[in-house]
Write a protein that holds these residues in place. Sequence first.
Motif, PDB file in Angstrom:
ATOM      1  N   ASP A  20       0.786  -1.240   0.000  1.00  0.00           N
ATOM      2  CA  ASP A  20       0.000   0.000   0.000  1.00  0.00           C
ATOM      3  C   ASP A  20       0.818   1.292   0.000  1.00  0.00           C
ATOM      4  O   ASP A  20       0.258   2.371  -0.017  1.00  0.00           O
ATOM      5  CB  ASP A  20      -0.989   0.085   1.178  1.00  0.00           C
ATOM      6  N   ALA A  21       2.137   1.170   0.040  1.00  0.00           N
ATOM      7  CA  ALA A  21       2.941   2.397   0.031  1.00  0.00           C
ATOM      8  C   ALA A  21       2.955   3.043  -1.353  1.00  0.00           C
ATOM      9  O   ALA A  21       3.208   4.245  -1.476  1.00  0.00           O
ATOM     10  CB  ALA A  21       4.361   2.100   0.486  1.00  0.00           C
ATOM     11  N   GLY A  22       2.664   2.232  -2.400  1.00  0.00           N
ATOM     12  CA  GLY A  22       2.594   2.815  -3.741  1.00  0.00           C
ATOM     13  C   GLY A  22       3.513   2.159  -4.758  1.00  0.00           C
ATOM     14  O   GLY A  22       3.772   2.727  -5.821  1.00  0.00           O
ATOM     15  N   LYS A  23       3.951   0.943  -4.481  1.00  0.00           N
ATOM     16  CA  LYS A  23       4.872   0.253  -5.401  1.00  0.00           C
ATOM     17  C   LYS A  23       4.248   0.035  -6.776  1.00  0.00           C
ATOM     18  O   LYS A  23       4.878   0.304  -7.798  1.00  0.00           O
ATOM     19  CB  LYS A  23       5.287  -1.090  -4.780  1.00  0.00           C
ATOM     20  N   THR A  24       3.007  -0.446  -6.788  1.00  0.00           N
ATOM     21  CA  THR A  24       2.355  -0.724  -8.067  1.00  0.00           C
ATOM     22  C   THR A  24       2.181   0.563  -8.869  1.00  0.00           C
ATOM     23  O   THR A  24       2.428   0.604 -10.076  1.00  0.00           O
ATOM     24  CB  THR A  24       0.975  -1.365  -7.825  1.00  0.00           C
ATOM     25  N   THR A  25       1.776   1.605  -8.174  1.00  0.00           N
ATOM     26  CA  THR A  25       1.559   2.885  -8.860  1.00  0.00           C
ATOM     27  C   THR A  25       2.869   3.401  -9.441  1.00  0.00           C
ATOM     28  O   THR A  25       2.924   3.832 -10.598  1.00  0.00           O
ATOM     29  CB  THR A  25       0.984   3.916  -7.857  1.00  0.00           C
ATOM     30  N   LYS A  44      -1.894  -2.235 -12.490  1.00  0.00           N
ATOM     31  CA  LYS A  44      -2.828  -2.312 -11.366  1.00  0.00           C
ATOM     32  C   LYS A  44      -3.749  -3.524 -11.472  1.00  0.00           C
ATOM     33  O   LYS A  44      -3.987  -4.222 -10.496  1.00  0.00           O
ATOM     34  CB  LYS A  44      -3.674  -1.035 -11.396  1.00  0.00           C
ATOM     35  N   LYS A  47      -2.665  -6.770 -10.079  1.00  0.00           N
ATOM     36  CA  LYS A  47      -2.336  -6.862  -8.668  1.00  0.00           C
ATOM     37  C   LYS A  47      -3.328  -7.735  -7.910  1.00  0.00           C
ATOM     38  O   LYS A  47      -4.505  -7.747  -8.196  1.00  0.00           O
ATOM     39  CB  LYS A  47      -2.376  -5.452  -8.109  1.00  0.00           C
ATOM     40  N   LYS A  50      -6.566  -6.534  -2.786  1.00  0.00           N
ATOM     41  CA  LYS A  50      -6.210  -6.415  -1.374  1.00  0.00           C
ATOM     42  C   LYS A  50      -7.257  -7.050  -0.473  1.00  0.00           C
ATOM     43  O   LYS A  50      -6.980  -7.545   0.579  1.00  0.00           O
ATOM     44  CB  LYS A  50      -6.048  -4.954  -1.010  1.00  0.00           C
ATOM     45  N   ASN A 139       6.665   8.668  -0.741  1.00  0.00           N
ATOM     46  CA  ASN A 139       5.452   8.815  -1.562  1.00  0.00           C
ATOM     47  C   ASN A 139       4.302   9.462  -0.785  1.00  0.00           C
ATOM     48  O   ASN A 139       4.359   9.605   0.426  1.00  0.00           O
ATOM     49  CB  ASN A 139       5.051   7.412  -2.060  1.00  0.00           C
ATOM     50  N   LYS A 140       3.293   9.799  -1.526  1.00  0.00           N
ATOM     51  CA  LYS A 140       2.032  10.338  -0.977  1.00  0.00           C
ATOM     52  C   LYS A 140       2.233  11.683  -0.291  1.00  0.00           C
ATOM     53  O   LYS A 140       1.642  11.938   0.765  1.00  0.00           O
ATOM     54  CB  LYS A 140       1.366   9.334  -0.022  1.00  0.00           C
ATOM     55  N   ASN A 142       1.076  14.276  -1.246  1.00  0.00           N
ATOM     56  CA  ASN A 142      -0.185  15.014  -1.343  1.00  0.00           C
ATOM     57  C   ASN A 142      -1.120  14.687  -0.180  1.00  0.00           C
ATOM     58  O   ASN A 142      -2.248  15.134  -0.138  1.00  0.00           O
ATOM     59  CB  ASN A 142      -0.871  14.737  -2.680  1.00  0.00           C
ATOM     60  N   ARG A 143      -0.656  13.861   0.741  1.00  0.00           N
ATOM     61  CA  ARG A 143      -1.431  13.619   1.963  1.00  0.00           C
ATOM     62  C   ARG A 143      -0.694  14.228   3.153  1.00  0.00           C
ATOM     63  O   ARG A 143       0.521  14.403   3.107  1.00  0.00           O
ATOM     64  CB  ARG A 143      -1.622  12.116   2.177  1.00  0.00           C
ATOM     65  N   SER A 255       4.742  12.136  -5.384  1.00  0.00           N
ATOM     66  CA  SER A 255       3.421  11.523  -5.301  1.00  0.00           C
ATOM     67  C   SER A 255       3.250  10.669  -6.545  1.00  0.00           C
ATOM     68  O   SER A 255       3.068  11.183  -7.652  1.00  0.00           O
ATOM     69  CB  SER A 255       2.349  12.612  -5.242  1.00  0.00           C
ATOM     70  N   ALA A 256       3.371   9.359  -6.346  1.00  0.00           N
ATOM     71  CA  ALA A 256       3.355   8.453  -7.494  1.00  0.00           C
ATOM     72  C   ALA A 256       2.052   8.568  -8.273  1.00  0.00           C
ATOM     73  O   ALA A 256       2.055   8.628  -9.501  1.00  0.00           O
ATOM     74  CB  ALA A 256       3.580   7.020  -7.018  1.00  0.00           C
ATOM     75  N   ILE A 257       0.942   8.631  -7.557  1.00  0.00           N
ATOM     76  CA  ILE A 257      -0.348   8.637  -8.244  1.00  0.00           C
ATOM     77  C   ILE A 257      -0.473   9.868  -9.144  1.00  0.00           C
ATOM     78  O   ILE A 257      -1.094   9.834 -10.189  1.00  0.00           O
ATOM     79  CB  ILE A 257      -1.524   8.550  -7.228  1.00  0.00           C
TER      80      ILE A 257
HETATM   81  P1  G4P Z   1       1.372  -1.155  -3.344  1.00  0.00           P
HETATM   82  O1  G4P Z   1       1.614  -1.691  -4.714  1.00  0.00           O
HETATM   83  O2  G4P Z   1       2.625  -0.726  -2.655  1.00  0.00           O
HETATM   84  O3  G4P Z   1       0.548  -2.038  -2.490  1.00  0.00           O
HETATM   85  O4  G4P Z   1       0.539   0.211  -3.461  1.00  0.00           O
HETATM   86  P2  G4P Z   1      -0.368   0.788  -4.625  1.00  0.00           P
HETATM   87  O5  G4P Z   1       0.464   1.338  -5.718  1.00  0.00           O
HETATM   88  O6  G4P Z   1      -1.431  -0.163  -4.978  1.00  0.00           O
HETATM   89  O7  G4P Z   1      -0.982   2.014  -3.848  1.00  0.00           O
HETATM   90  C1  G4P Z   1      -1.790   1.847  -2.689  1.00  0.00           C
HETATM   91  C2  G4P Z   1      -2.830   2.924  -2.631  1.00  0.00           C
HETATM   92  O8  G4P Z   1      -2.181   4.190  -2.505  1.00  0.00           O
HETATM   93  C3  G4P Z   1      -3.699   3.020  -3.878  1.00  0.00           C
HETATM   94  O9  G4P Z   1      -4.981   3.461  -3.475  1.00  0.00           O
HETATM   95  C4  G4P Z   1      -3.015   4.112  -4.663  1.00  0.00           C
HETATM   96  O10 G4P Z   1      -3.903   4.754  -5.561  1.00  0.00           O
HETATM   97  C5  G4P Z   1      -2.601   5.043  -3.550  1.00  0.00           C
HETATM   98  N1  G4P Z   1      -1.500   5.936  -3.906  1.00  0.00           N
HETATM   99  C6  G4P Z   1      -0.378   5.657  -4.621  1.00  0.00           C
HETATM  100  N2  G4P Z   1       0.388   6.765  -4.728  1.00  0.00           N
HETATM  101  C7  G4P Z   1      -0.239   7.743  -4.068  1.00  0.00           C
HETATM  102  C8  G4P Z   1       0.048   9.127  -3.840  1.00  0.00           C
HETATM  103  O11 G4P Z   1       1.055   9.671  -4.266  1.00  0.00           O
HETATM  104  N3  G4P Z   1      -0.850   9.822  -3.093  1.00  0.00           N
HETATM  105  C9  G4P Z   1      -1.978   9.258  -2.580  1.00  0.00           C
HETATM  106  N4  G4P Z   1      -2.788  10.035  -1.876  1.00  0.00           N
HETATM  107  N5  G4P Z   1      -2.301   7.979  -2.807  1.00  0.00           N
HETATM  108  C10 G4P Z   1      -1.449   7.226  -3.544  1.00  0.00           C
HETATM  109  P3  G4P Z   1      -6.197   2.485  -3.274  1.00  0.00           P
HETATM  110  O12 G4P Z   1      -7.364   3.339  -2.935  1.00  0.00           O
HETATM  111  O13 G4P Z   1      -5.828   1.425  -2.307  1.00  0.00           O
HETATM  112  O14 G4P Z   1      -6.353   1.811  -4.650  1.00  0.00           O
HETATM  113  P4  G4P Z   1      -7.041   2.420  -5.953  1.00  0.00           P
HETATM  114  O15 G4P Z   1      -8.483   2.458  -5.628  1.00  0.00           O
HETATM  115  O16 G4P Z   1      -6.470   3.795  -6.165  1.00  0.00           O
HETATM  116  O17 G4P Z   1      -6.691   1.473  -7.002  1.00  0.00           O
END
Ligand code: G4P
Length: 528
Positions: A20-25, A44, A47, A50, A139-140, A142-143, A255-257
């Motif tokens: 959940d740290a953002g590896k997949t993203t 994604k 994956k 979860k 990562n993240k 933006n939070r 912020s990966a997303i």
């Molecule tokens: P993982 O492979 O390490 O388990 O992590 P993954 O990339 O699946 O990211 C876990 C959750 O964190 C996902 O949300 C993803 O969208 C979110 N995320 C990734 N990068 C960022 C970021 O930079 N900022 C924020 N705020 N969130 C981020 P999810 O709700 O669990 O999944 P989904 O509904 O988006 O698919």
Amino acid sequence: MKYNNEINKRKTFAIISHPDAGKTTLTEKFLLFGGAIQTAGAVKSNKIKKHATSDFMEIERQRGISVATSVMSFEYKGMLINLLDTPGHKDFAEDTYRTLTAVDSVILVVDSVNGVEAQTRRLMEVCRMRDTPVIVFINKMNRDGKNRFDLLEEIEKELNIALHPMTWPINSGKDFKGVYNLYDKNLVLFTANTKAADEDTISFDRLDVPALDEKLGEKDAATLREDIELVDGVHGELNVEDYLAGKVAPVFFGSAINNFGVREMLDTFIRIAPTPRSRETSTRHLDVEEDKFSGFIFKIHANLDPKHRDRIAFLRVCSGKFERNKYFHHVRLDKEVRFSNPYTFLARDKDVIDEAFPGDVVGLFDTGNFKIGDTLTEGEDFYFTGIPSFSPEIFKEVVNKDPMKTKQLEKGLLQLTDEGVAQLFTQYGGNKKIIGCVCELQFEVIQYRLLHEYWASVQFNALPFYKACWITSKDPKKLDEFTRFKHANIAEDKDGYLVYLAQSEWFLNTERTNNPDIEFHFTSEIHK
Ligand code: G4P
């Protein structure tokens, strides 16, 4: 030296993180940059869900896909990048650790809100053991995350590595404005969900200019100036040699997303991450530039479907050129083997390949010839060292429910543990079989496979151990005494090496204190 051009354009690495740290993203953004995928969401969908039930069949259903994403290759700025997946979540197994023996560097993703978590800690221990160069992506942003200084301190302490900020964030959460790039000396303003456009990057040779206040507002500009003065004062320039020696980890915030901060990191990765490195073997130092082929098996992926009993062995090429249909020497079996359908892993498809070079990972169809750590060469006999077994964390006794199938059970246990997802121990002076895993799910998988592939029905009884430590001593008499005295806690691993099964950290520490002549090891080399 024949293959230097190929070697110098390859970088083989893994992304590690807590689930959940953002590896997949992040992986997906890399693949988008590399042009290996066209649309977001492509990775994604592979994956493991979860919220899937604990039913391992759900995981197995996904494994077919996950094998295709085990290695993702893409090109970026003229480099060929091999990204090895390290599965997380419920399918986390010992072979996750071992994937790290096949990479030359790693990128560690840390969630800015949650900081360092258990899985990350364990994976980083493996990197530390091997002095693997690490780049950290926080990562993240933006939070609303932890204070950036506190976070860096936490990571340094928890992971036992010095950090070197390459970018520096301006706030976090809804106030996140972007990062200052300490290397390029420019400010990259945060825009959600785009590749940072040129107009969002502003160069500032000096930070004491009014333009900075105009861009960020007085307060944030002042904080940034203070932060940068502090960070620059403490860290100065990144010493790439220290990074390559695994002593210092460059850090990026992003912020990966939102695809923010990703390109900066990828560009730095391309610049500083190591190309395939030379390795140690049981007989000599092996230079990556040697012309003769060598490589080793670091992972075996079995198909759980009894209709398709194929296994795929993952070979990491360490020197020379791997060629399709050419005979290579299987050191352990002392046998010449060749492969008519070796394949490479691309982001979407499996492609048969004709040749592969150091840093590449090749998938070999296997009918049971391979064990983890097996070496292939052009004739020379050696093993690669530094491929460890790690102490399992959950232990169960195997109870045979069908005495008519004892032989099949023994065979099944040996073969399944050869694949490296679990370890087999035998009680000292007895024949109780003990399986050790790092994840509960593996027991379900083993039980299912023993029944479906070997017709052996077993039950597992939980054992109260928390670690298996390999024990050695310079004094064989002392080792013998300890073994006899503690026989209820002693077992042998598959190769006959002694392990002490500790009930708790307290017990282990007590034994350590009481037995200064005995050495307790949490890992064991596959080839000694
Ligand atoms: P993982 O492979 O390490 O388990 O992590 P993954 O990339 O699946 O990211 C876990 C959750 O964190 C996902 O949300 C993803 O969208 C979110 N995320 C990734 N990068 C960022 C970021 O930079 N900022 C924020 N705020 N969130 C981020 P999810 O709700 O669990 O999944 P989904 O509904 O988006 O698919």
